[in-house]
Scaffold this motif. Structure first.
Motif, mmCIF file in Angstrom:
data_model
loop_
_atom_site.group_PDB
_atom_site.id
_atom_site.type_symbol
_atom_site.label_atom_id
_atom_site.label_comp_id
_atom_site.label_asym_id
_atom_site.label_seq_id
_atom_site.Cartn_x
_atom_site.Cartn_y
_atom_site.Cartn_z
ATOM 1 N N ASP A 24 16.623 74.764 56.627
ATOM 2 C CA ASP A 24 16.222 73.371 56.832
ATOM 3 C C ASP A 24 14.704 73.227 56.820
ATOM 4 O O ASP A 24 14.164 72.248 56.321
ATOM 5 C CB ASP A 24 16.769 72.836 58.159
ATOM 6 C CG ASP A 24 18.284 72.714 58.151
ATOM 7 O OD1 ASP A 24 18.877 72.593 57.056
ATOM 8 O OD2 ASP A 24 18.873 72.750 59.246
ATOM 9 N N GLU A 28 12.616 71.288 53.969
ATOM 10 C CA GLU A 28 12.016 70.105 54.584
ATOM 11 C C GLU A 28 13.052 69.000 54.790
ATOM 12 O O GLU A 28 12.832 67.840 54.499
ATOM 13 C CB GLU A 28 10.835 69.612 53.759
ATOM 14 C CG GLU A 28 9.704 70.621 53.706
ATOM 15 C CD GLU A 28 8.503 70.130 52.936
ATOM 16 O OE1 GLU A 28 8.660 69.717 51.773
ATOM 17 O OE2 GLU A 28 7.400 70.180 53.526
ATOM 18 N N THR A 29 14.206 69.418 55.289
ATOM 19 C CA THR A 29 15.301 68.493 55.565
ATOM 20 C C THR A 29 14.912 67.579 56.725
ATOM 21 O O THR A 29 14.467 68.036 57.766
ATOM 22 C CB THR A 29 16.576 69.287 55.927
ATOM 23 O OG1 THR A 29 16.841 70.206 54.868
ATOM 24 C CG2 THR A 29 17.760 68.364 56.097
ATOM 25 N N ASN A 30 15.078 66.287 56.527
ATOM 26 C CA ASN A 30 14.740 65.310 57.552
ATOM 27 C C ASN A 30 15.927 65.153 58.493
ATOM 28 O O ASN A 30 16.967 64.616 58.132
ATOM 29 C CB ASN A 30 14.392 63.969 56.900
ATOM 30 C CG ASN A 30 13.900 62.957 57.905
ATOM 31 O OD1 ASN A 30 13.654 63.263 59.063
ATOM 32 N ND2 ASN A 30 13.762 61.728 57.453
ATOM 33 N N GLN A 31 15.768 65.620 59.710
ATOM 34 C CA GLN A 31 16.835 65.542 60.688
ATOM 35 C C GLN A 31 16.241 65.603 62.088
ATOM 36 O O GLN A 31 15.061 65.871 62.246
ATOM 37 C CB GLN A 31 17.836 66.676 60.482
ATOM 38 C CG GLN A 31 17.184 68.057 60.481
ATOM 39 C CD GLN A 31 18.152 69.148 60.122
ATOM 40 O OE1 GLN A 31 19.299 69.101 60.534
ATOM 41 N NE2 GLN A 31 17.717 70.110 59.359
ATOM 42 N N ASP A 32 17.026 65.344 63.082
ATOM 43 C CA ASP A 32 16.558 65.381 64.466
ATOM 44 C C ASP A 32 16.629 66.795 65.018
ATOM 45 O O ASP A 32 17.519 67.149 65.781
ATOM 46 C CB ASP A 32 17.401 64.443 65.346
ATOM 47 C CG ASP A 32 17.094 62.989 65.065
ATOM 48 O OD1 ASP A 32 15.956 62.697 64.635
ATOM 49 O OD2 ASP A 32 17.979 62.146 65.259
ATOM 50 N N THR A 33 15.674 67.625 64.579
ATOM 51 C CA THR A 33 15.591 69.009 65.062
ATOM 52 C C THR A 33 14.136 69.304 65.394
ATOM 53 O O THR A 33 13.235 68.557 65.037
ATOM 54 C CB THR A 33 16.065 70.016 63.994
ATOM 55 O OG1 THR A 33 15.265 69.859 62.815
ATOM 56 C CG2 THR A 33 17.532 69.817 63.644
ATOM 57 N N TYR A 34 13.930 70.389 66.065
ATOM 58 C CA TYR A 34 12.570 70.835 66.337
ATOM 59 C C TYR A 34 12.383 72.216 65.724
ATOM 60 O O TYR A 34 13.339 72.965 65.537
ATOM 61 C CB TYR A 34 12.281 70.863 67.846
ATOM 62 C CG TYR A 34 13.052 71.923 68.599
ATOM 63 C CD1 TYR A 34 12.501 73.181 68.818
ATOM 64 C CD2 TYR A 34 14.335 71.668 69.073
ATOM 65 C CE1 TYR A 34 13.211 74.154 69.499
ATOM 66 C CE2 TYR A 34 15.050 72.643 69.751
ATOM 67 C CZ TYR A 34 14.483 73.884 69.956
ATOM 68 O OH TYR A 34 15.190 74.850 70.618
ATOM 69 N N SER A 43 7.760 77.060 57.032
ATOM 70 C CA SER A 43 7.378 75.780 56.441
ATOM 71 C C SER A 43 6.674 76.030 55.110
ATOM 72 O O SER A 43 5.829 76.928 55.012
ATOM 73 C CB SER A 43 6.451 75.023 57.396
ATOM 74 O OG SER A 43 6.115 73.783 56.842
#
Length: 140
Positions: A24, A28-34, A43
């Motif tokens: 992820d 660069e998957t956009n999701q609610d993670t940290y 990255s």
């Protein structure tokens, strides 16, 4: 009334925020993670290794994720990367400095876990004062 800074507010307990995984982060998957500190290195915009070493020896001034620097000949260095890239298709950026003259530095060969660099002063003489190299790409 108290003002709440929503931009910096912590999520409510049990909100479902979870840790990102390597794929992820790389995608660069956009999701609610940290992204925890030990995974930031995955990255795409972060250097996967970097090194500064003496151009006339194997003396490493500082580095990250570099196993060794060898110097089989004048102006000839091989950097061995500790954690390999996924393939030889990664990007190297580099600079060299030779006092009083211009410097030339180029990639001779690249592999998933190493990079061979040749350098000179622009006038045919080899060996720079120091060389700085960083690599970007996907790691295993």
């Amino acid at each position: 009334a108290a003002r709440v800074d929503h931009k910096h507010a912590m999520p409510a307990a049990g909100s479902g925020l979870s840790q990102a995984v390597q794929s992820d982060i790389e995608g660069e998957t956009n999701q609610d993670t940290y992204i925890p500190p030990d995974l930031v290195k995955h990255s795409p915009g972060v250097a996967k290794f970097w090194v500064k070493y003496a151009g006339d020896s194997t003396t490493v001034n500082d580095s990250y994720n570099v196993g060794s620097v060898s110097n089989p000949g004048t102006g000839d260095h091989t950097i061995t990367i500790t954690t390999d890239f996924s393939s030889a298709n990664w990007c190297a950026t580099m600079a060299a400095r030779t006092a009083g003259t211009g410097s030339d530095i180029r990639v001779e060969t690249m592999a998933a876990g190493s990079l061979r660099v040749l350098s000179g002063n622009g006038s045919g003489a080899a060996a720079s004062t120091y060389e700085c190299i960083a690599g970007f790409g996907t790691q295993v």
